[in-house]
Design an enzyme around this catalytic site. Structure first.
Site, mmCIF file in Angstrom:
data_model
loop_
_atom_site.group_PDB
_atom_site.id
_atom_site.type_symbol
_atom_site.label_atom_id
_atom_site.label_comp_id
_atom_site.label_asym_id
_atom_site.label_seq_id
_atom_site.Cartn_x
_atom_site.Cartn_y
_atom_site.Cartn_z
ATOM 1 N N ASP A 191 -4.285 5.813 6.266
ATOM 2 C CA ASP A 191 -4.811 7.053 6.839
ATOM 3 C C ASP A 191 -5.811 6.659 7.934
ATOM 4 O OD1 ASP A 191 -5.497 9.788 6.998
ATOM 5 O OD2 ASP A 191 -6.929 9.651 5.380
ATOM 6 N N GLU B 169 0.848 -1.201 0.000
ATOM 7 C CA GLU B 169 0.000 0.000 0.000
ATOM 8 C C GLU B 169 0.886 1.254 0.000
ATOM 9 O OE1 GLU B 169 -2.436 1.679 -0.515
ATOM 10 O OE2 GLU B 169 -4.221 1.218 0.616
ATOM 11 N N ASP B 170 0.316 2.363 -0.435
ATOM 12 C CA ASP B 170 1.037 3.628 -0.394
ATOM 13 C C ASP B 170 0.943 4.271 0.984
ATOM 14 O OD1 ASP B 170 -1.690 4.096 -0.639
ATOM 15 O OD2 ASP B 170 -1.530 5.552 -2.269
ATOM 16 N N PHE C 172 -2.265 16.166 4.360
ATOM 17 C CA PHE C 172 -2.393 15.576 3.025
ATOM 18 C C PHE C 172 -1.058 15.687 2.278
ATOM 19 C CE2 PHE C 172 -3.832 15.388 -1.397
ATOM 20 C CZ PHE C 172 -4.643 14.270 -1.325
#
Ligand code: 5GP
Length: 177
Positions: free
Chosen positions: A103, A99-100, A152
């Site tokens: 969150d 996964e990147d 973000f």
């Protein structure tokens, strides 16, 4: 909004990313020495991390792609949609899920359940980034590149409205409107 009007500030340099990718690759090579693995790329965000990481995993690998989407602009919708399912059965295989970013943890939890329901021999989870302050559900990760602030970020595969995935580093957007 035009991506070109946004101001970016480097958050993790290309050099630091590549050092970390090599370190995780080395650990995975040791863990899976003499074993065959299936490396699952979570699209779209992890394509760059995935393609760098698998080049550091020194064992027999097959590649699979799992497309999911839960983001709209810069906030999570909380609902995971599958845009592309795995193309082969993974039963009995050693799976590495790549996964990147984690969150809220909802996407990773969804992916873990989906993979586990297909009876792999083992499941190892990797995420380049994790935002510990944003977690909404407990999320077990075997390897994490960097724990980051609850802001973000874009670059190195991560986008804002489709842009910035091609940056070789991770950046924060300075002037969101
Ligand atoms: P979660 O389900 O853990 O809330 O979110 C996971 C997905 O949301 C990630 O795979 C990624 O696509 C997206 N995401 C979460 N945080 C960020 C961020 O800071 N920047 C970008 N570009 N995407 C993010």
């Amino acid at each position: 909004m035009n991506a070109k009007n946004l101001e970016l500030k480097t958050y993790i340099t290309e050099e630091k990313l590549q050092e970390k990718v090599a370190e995780i690759g080395k650990a995975l090579s040791e863990k899976f020495k003499n074993k065959k693995v299936t490396a699952v790329c979570v699209l779209k965000g992890s394509f760059m991390f995935y393609s760098d990481l698998i080049r550091h995993i020194n064992t027999d690998i097959t590649c699979e792609f799992f497309g999911v989407s839960s983001y709209d602009g810069k906030s999570s919708s909380g609902e995971v949609k599958v845009t592309l399912d795995l193309s082969t059965a993974i039963e009995g295989q050693h799976v590495i899920l790549i996964e990147d970013i984690v969150d809220t943890g909802l996407t990773m939890n969804y992916l873990r359940k989906s993979i586990e329901s297909r009876n792999p021999a083992s499941l190892t989870t990797v995420s380049l980034l994790e935002k510990p302050e944003a977690l909404k559900v407990p999320c077990k990760l075997d390897y994490v590149g960097f724990k980051i602030i609850n802001e973000f970020v874009v670059g190195y595969g991560l986008d804002y409205n489709g842009y910035f995935r091609n940056l070789p580093y991770i950046a924060q957007v300075q002037n969101f409107q």
